[in-house]
Design a protein around this motif. Structure first.
Motif, PDB file in Angstrom:
ATOM      1  N   THR A  62     -20.110 -21.004  23.686  1.00  0.00           N
ATOM      2  CA  THR A  62     -20.841 -20.724  24.918  1.00  0.00           C
ATOM      3  C   THR A  62     -20.486 -19.316  25.385  1.00  0.00           C
ATOM      4  O   THR A  62     -19.353 -18.861  25.224  1.00  0.00           O
ATOM      5  N   ILE A 110     -17.442 -13.460  28.100  1.00  0.00           N
ATOM      6  CA  ILE A 110     -16.451 -14.488  27.807  1.00  0.00           C
ATOM      7  C   ILE A 110     -17.081 -15.481  26.844  1.00  0.00           C
ATOM      8  O   ILE A 110     -18.098 -16.089  27.142  1.00  0.00           O
ATOM      9  N   GLU A 131     -16.493 -18.942  24.729  1.00  0.00           N
ATOM     10  CA  GLU A 131     -15.670 -20.140  24.623  1.00  0.00           C
ATOM     11  C   GLU A 131     -16.033 -20.846  23.323  1.00  0.00           C
ATOM     12  O   GLU A 131     -17.171 -21.236  23.123  1.00  0.00           O
ATOM     13  N   HIS A 175     -15.630 -24.051  21.131  1.00  0.00           N
ATOM     14  CA  HIS A 175     -15.291 -25.472  21.175  1.00  0.00           C
ATOM     15  C   HIS A 175     -15.327 -26.015  19.753  1.00  0.00           C
ATOM     16  O   HIS A 175     -16.328 -25.854  19.061  1.00  0.00           O
ATOM     17  N   GLU A 200     -11.989 -17.451  24.054  1.00  0.00           N
ATOM     18  CA  GLU A 200     -11.126 -18.565  24.409  1.00  0.00           C
ATOM     19  C   GLU A 200     -11.426 -19.715  23.455  1.00  0.00           C
ATOM     20  O   GLU A 200     -12.586 -20.045  23.233  1.00  0.00           O
ATOM     21  N   ILE A 251     -11.204 -23.587  22.831  1.00  0.00           N
ATOM     22  CA  ILE A 251     -11.076 -24.796  23.641  1.00  0.00           C
ATOM     23  C   ILE A 251     -11.308 -26.006  22.754  1.00  0.00           C
ATOM     24  O   ILE A 251     -12.188 -26.009  21.905  1.00  0.00           O
TER      25      ILE A 251
END
Length: 76
Positions: free
Chosen positions: A22, A31, A33, A35, A73, A75
């Protein structure tokens, strides 16, 4: 950037269908993310975070070409 992270992550994991990236934009920063399946976290992070660091390095190099700042990031 999003597609680049997605391609890199899918090539590393056992469950590529569960990889999802995302993208959120704030000011001059993107940013991302990532997953992944809980079973694949170790494969994406690697020993002592080496694979995660390598992915971040590639993404930052691509972002520098476009004069952008990217934060990745990972996650679960």
């Amino acid at each position: 950037m999003k597609e680049l992270v997605e391609i890199l992550a899918k090539s590393l994991v056992d469950h590529p269908e569960k990889v999802e990236v995302t993208e959120t934009k704030r000011d001059h920063t993107i940013i991302l993310e990532l997953h992944v399946s809980p079973d694949d976290m170790g494969k994406v992070i690697g020993k002592q975070g080496r694979i995660a660091k390598a992915i971040r390095t590639v993404v930052k190099a691509a972002a520098t070409k476009e004069n952008k700042r990217v934060v990745l990031e990972i996650i679960q």
